[in-house]
Design a protein around this motif. Structure first.
Motif, PDB file in Angstrom:
ATOM      1  N   TYR A   6     -27.049  26.389 -27.294  1.00  7.81           N
ATOM      2  CA  TYR A   6     -27.914  26.453 -28.462  1.00  7.81           C
ATOM      3  C   TYR A   6     -28.717  25.176 -28.687  1.00  7.81           C
ATOM      4  CZ  TYR A   6     -25.256  30.650 -29.410  1.00  7.81           C
ATOM      5  OH  TYR A   6     -24.685  31.890 -29.306  1.00  7.81           O
ATOM      6  N   ARG A   9     -33.199  24.356 -29.300  1.00  9.52           N
ATOM      7  CA  ARG A   9     -33.871  25.563 -29.804  1.00  9.52           C
ATOM      8  C   ARG A   9     -34.352  25.420 -31.240  1.00  9.52           C
ATOM      9  NH1 ARG A   9     -30.500  30.660 -27.381  1.00  9.52           N
ATOM     10  NH2 ARG A   9     -30.507  29.967 -25.213  1.00  9.52           N
ATOM     11  N   GLY A  10     -34.206  24.239 -31.831  1.00 12.77           N
ATOM     12  CA  GLY A  10     -34.689  24.010 -33.188  1.00 12.77           C
ATOM     13  C   GLY A  10     -33.700  24.355 -34.274  1.00 12.77           C
ATOM     14  N   TYR A  11     -32.500  24.783 -33.904  1.00 11.45           N
ATOM     15  CA  TYR A  11     -31.510  25.139 -34.925  1.00 11.45           C
ATOM     16  C   TYR A  11     -31.081  23.924 -35.737  1.00 11.45           C
ATOM     17  CZ  TYR A  11     -31.070  29.514 -32.292  1.00 11.45           C
ATOM     18  OH  TYR A  11     -31.326  30.693 -31.653  1.00 11.45           O
ATOM     19  N   LYS A  13     -32.796  21.224 -36.396  1.00  9.64           N
ATOM     20  CA  LYS A  13     -33.880  20.871 -37.312  1.00  9.64           C
ATOM     21  C   LYS A  13     -33.879  21.798 -38.518  1.00  9.64           C
ATOM     22  CE  LYS A  13     -38.886  20.519 -37.583  1.00  9.64           C
ATOM     23  NZ  LYS A  13     -40.154  20.705 -36.884  1.00  9.64           N
ATOM     24  N   ASP A  14     -33.737  23.091 -38.284  1.00  8.82           N
ATOM     25  CA  ASP A  14     -33.689  24.054 -39.392  1.00  8.82           C
ATOM     26  C   ASP A  14     -32.528  23.762 -40.332  1.00  8.82           C
ATOM     27  OD1 ASP A  14     -35.903  25.395 -38.437  1.00  8.82           O
ATOM     28  OD2 ASP A  14     -34.744  27.029 -37.535  1.00  8.82           O
ATOM     29  N   ILE A  15     -31.377  23.432 -39.760  1.00 11.83           N
ATOM     30  CA  ILE A  15     -30.195  23.134 -40.576  1.00 11.83           C
ATOM     31  C   ILE A  15     -30.426  21.891 -41.421  1.00 11.83           C
ATOM     32  CG2 ILE A  15     -27.786  22.362 -40.454  1.00 11.83           C
ATOM     33  CD1 ILE A  15     -27.562  24.238 -37.947  1.00 11.83           C
ATOM     34  N   TYR A  17     -33.299  20.464 -42.384  1.00 12.94           N
ATOM     35  CA  TYR A  17     -34.305  20.695 -43.418  1.00 12.94           C
ATOM     36  C   TYR A  17     -33.779  21.588 -44.535  1.00 12.94           C
ATOM     37  CZ  TYR A  17     -38.098  18.243 -41.117  1.00 12.94           C
ATOM     38  OH  TYR A  17     -38.902  17.263 -40.585  1.00 12.94           O
ATOM     39  N   THR A  18     -33.007  22.605 -44.194  1.00 13.70           N
ATOM     40  CA  THR A  18     -32.422  23.479 -45.217  1.00 13.70           C
ATOM     41  C   THR A  18     -31.439  22.705 -46.082  1.00 13.70           C
ATOM     42  OG1 THR A  18     -32.697  25.422 -43.808  1.00 13.70           O
ATOM     43  CG2 THR A  18     -31.085  25.595 -45.592  1.00 13.70           C
ATOM     44  N   ASN A  21     -33.380  20.212 -48.292  1.00 12.61           N
ATOM     45  CA  ASN A  21     -34.048  20.958 -49.356  1.00 12.61           C
ATOM     46  C   ASN A  21     -33.060  21.292 -50.478  1.00 12.61           C
ATOM     47  OD1 ASN A  21     -36.604  22.304 -50.154  1.00 12.61           O
ATOM     48  ND2 ASN A  21     -35.294  24.124 -50.128  1.00 12.61           N
ATOM     49  N   ALA A  50     -36.704  14.131 -39.037  1.00  9.10           N
ATOM     50  CA  ALA A  50     -36.556  14.667 -40.397  1.00  9.10           C
ATOM     51  C   ALA A  50     -36.976  13.653 -41.459  1.00  9.10           C
ATOM     52  CB  ALA A  50     -35.114  15.111 -40.637  1.00  9.10           C
ATOM     53  N   THR A  85     -42.472  16.910 -45.032  1.00  8.52           N
ATOM     54  CA  THR A  85     -42.561  18.375 -44.958  1.00  8.52           C
ATOM     55  C   THR A  85     -43.962  18.884 -45.272  1.00  8.52           C
ATOM     56  OG1 THR A  85     -41.758  18.588 -47.242  1.00  8.52           O
ATOM     57  CG2 THR A  85     -40.128  18.752 -45.457  1.00  8.52           C
TER      58      THR A  85
END
Length: 86
Positions: A6, A9-11, A13-15, A17-18, A21, A50, A85
């Motif tokens: 995994y 794949r950008g996971y 980064k998504d985690i 940022y979430t 936020n 980030a 962002t």
């Protein structure tokens, strides 16, 4: 993330940022800090992307897989996250 299949794949980064936020806009925090060991290159790149800033280094503070590494201290302010962002 522990599963190499995994990675990249950008996971992560998504985690990040979430999570940021949620911390800044739901919990209304002004700053977030973290630390990791200097050999964790992927994590350091992710945190820098980030918007985290280097805030300190504890030299030869962590023993990982038979070697000593620095502890890297990083932080981000709410205003810095907002800027990254946009």
């Amino acid at each position: 993330m522990g599963e190499r299949d995994y990675w990249g794949r950008g996971y992560g980064k998504d985690i990040i940022y979430t999570l940021l936020n949620h911390l800044f806009y739901t919990l209304n925090l002004e700053r977030v800090q973290l630390d990791t060991w200097s050999g964790n290159h992927q994590a350091l790149r992710l945190y820098e992307k980030a918007g985290f800033q280097l805030e300190g280094r504890l030299r030869r503070n962590e023993f990982v897989q038979g070697s000593y590494y620095d502890t890297i201290l990083m932080g981000i302010l709410k205003s810095e996250f907002e800027s990254s962002t946009r």
